[in-house]
Design an enzyme around this catalytic site. Structure first.
Site, PDB file in Angstrom:
ATOM      1  N   GLY A  77      51.707 -21.862 136.835  1.00  0.00           N
ATOM      2  CA  GLY A  77      51.011 -21.918 138.118  1.00  0.00           C
ATOM      3  C   GLY A  77      50.585 -23.318 138.476  1.00  0.00           C
ATOM      4  O   GLY A  77      51.149 -24.299 137.986  1.00  0.00           O
ATOM      5  N   SER A 109      54.067 -22.600 130.645  1.00  0.00           N
ATOM      6  CA  SER A 109      53.555 -23.670 131.506  1.00  0.00           C
ATOM      7  C   SER A 109      52.023 -23.710 131.473  1.00  0.00           C
ATOM      8  O   SER A 109      51.429 -23.950 130.438  1.00  0.00           O
ATOM      9  CB  SER A 109      54.093 -23.480 132.926  1.00  0.00           C
ATOM     10  OG  SER A 109      53.894 -24.649 133.692  1.00  0.00           O
ATOM     11  N   ALA A 131      57.108 -24.032 127.154  1.00  0.00           N
ATOM     12  CA  ALA A 131      57.793 -24.407 128.398  1.00  0.00           C
ATOM     13  C   ALA A 131      56.806 -24.938 129.430  1.00  0.00           C
ATOM     14  O   ALA A 131      56.681 -24.415 130.540  1.00  0.00           O
ATOM     15  CB  ALA A 131      58.570 -23.214 128.947  1.00  0.00           C
ATOM     16  N   PRO A 134      55.891 -30.201 133.572  1.00  0.00           N
ATOM     17  CA  PRO A 134      55.484 -30.096 134.973  1.00  0.00           C
ATOM     18  C   PRO A 134      56.679 -30.115 135.918  1.00  0.00           C
ATOM     19  O   PRO A 134      57.677 -30.794 135.657  1.00  0.00           O
ATOM     20  CB  PRO A 134      54.604 -31.340 135.178  1.00  0.00           C
ATOM     21  CG  PRO A 134      55.032 -32.295 134.117  1.00  0.00           C
ATOM     22  CD  PRO A 134      55.474 -31.466 132.952  1.00  0.00           C
ATOM     23  N   LYS A 148      54.988 -40.289 135.527  1.00  0.00           N
ATOM     24  CA  LYS A 148      53.526 -40.303 135.603  1.00  0.00           C
ATOM     25  C   LYS A 148      52.947 -38.902 135.386  1.00  0.00           C
ATOM     26  O   LYS A 148      51.987 -38.708 134.625  1.00  0.00           O
ATOM     27  CB  LYS A 148      53.075 -40.847 136.962  1.00  0.00           C
ATOM     28  CG  LYS A 148      53.297 -42.340 137.128  1.00  0.00           C
ATOM     29  CD  LYS A 148      53.006 -42.788 138.553  1.00  0.00           C
ATOM     30  CE  LYS A 148      51.556 -42.588 138.937  1.00  0.00           C
ATOM     31  NZ  LYS A 148      51.284 -43.141 140.295  1.00  0.00           N
TER      32      LYS A 148
END
Length: 239
Positions: A77, A109, A131, A134, A148
């Protein structure tokens, strides 16, 4: 001689004293009643789910429950929502347990970050975690921005892992290499604390463990606790 008959006032006093002693005898039992709050986060980590979790953590602190259990199944999310949840978890005074469940669930994530930030990280059999690289929402990132964002996420997950005493290198691989592992591999690597088939088993397993919250060391007293399940309020459901 027969049994002496007490005056009405004496009989009333004896009844009152008996009730008082019964009350004193019952008080420890009532005081020993423990409560575990349980909530479910199923789906994308969004502003509404962040509000839901933050409110639950604050309620757990306010009511001084034995623990808050977050049953988690998410593909990931928003970074901002994830950080809002983790910020509250790190400031929590009562133990927060993240339980990736049921079988077939995942903490991918943002979910991986949230699981690692828990005082107790648990998974059900047949689940996975990781996993956490980003990704851009609605478009591509150029190389500089991608570097970054990745470095920022890697530093964040390292900080979380270090604070909770989890393997930093493995956590960082979730971000840099998008790796994902099973609950068995996570337990063997000491990335998580427990593998439990159900909530009742989890509460029995973690009972007696000592964790460090924002208020200091807290001993978990979860075995036989009363389970109170929370639900989203109307605003959170609408969002």
């Amino acid at each position: 001689m027969g049994t002496p008959v007490l005056p009405a006032s004496a009989r009333s006093l004896r009844i009152l004293l008996t009730l008082a002693f019964l009350g004193l005898a019952l008080t420890p039992t009532l005081a020993a009643t423990r409560q575990v709050d349980v909530m479910r986060v199923d789906g994308v980590i969004s502003p509404s789910s962040a509000d839901y979790v933050v409110s639950a953590i604050k309620k757990a602190d306010r009511e001084k429950v034995a623990a808050l259990v977050i049953e988690l199944d998410t593909p990931g999310g928003l970074d901002t929502s994830m950080r809002a949840i983790i910020k509250e978890m790190l400031a929590a005074e009562r133990p927060v347990v993240v339980y990736v469940s049921p079988s077939g669930a995942r903490a991918a994530s943002a979910g991986a970050f949230i699981t690692l930030a828990a005082h107790i990280a648990a998974m059900a059999p047949g689940t996975n975690i990781g996993a956490a690289s980003p990704v851009a929402m609605g478009g591509q990132m150029d190389k500089t921005m991608e570097r970054k964002v990745t470095n920022d996420a890697a530093a964040y997950i390292r900080t979380i892992a270090e604070k909770r005493g989890r393997p930093i290198d493995l956590a960082e691989q979730f971000v840099r290499k998008a790796t994902s592992i099973t609950e068995t591999e996570a337990l063997k690597a000491k990335l998580i604390d427990v593998v439990s088939p159900n909530l009742e088993d989890l509460l029995r397993t973690i009972d007696g463990r000592v964790v460090t919250t924002a208020a200091g060391k807290v001993k978990l007293e979860t075995k036989g606790a009363v389970i109170v399940r929370g639900e989203m309020n109307l605003r959170e459901k609408i969002l």
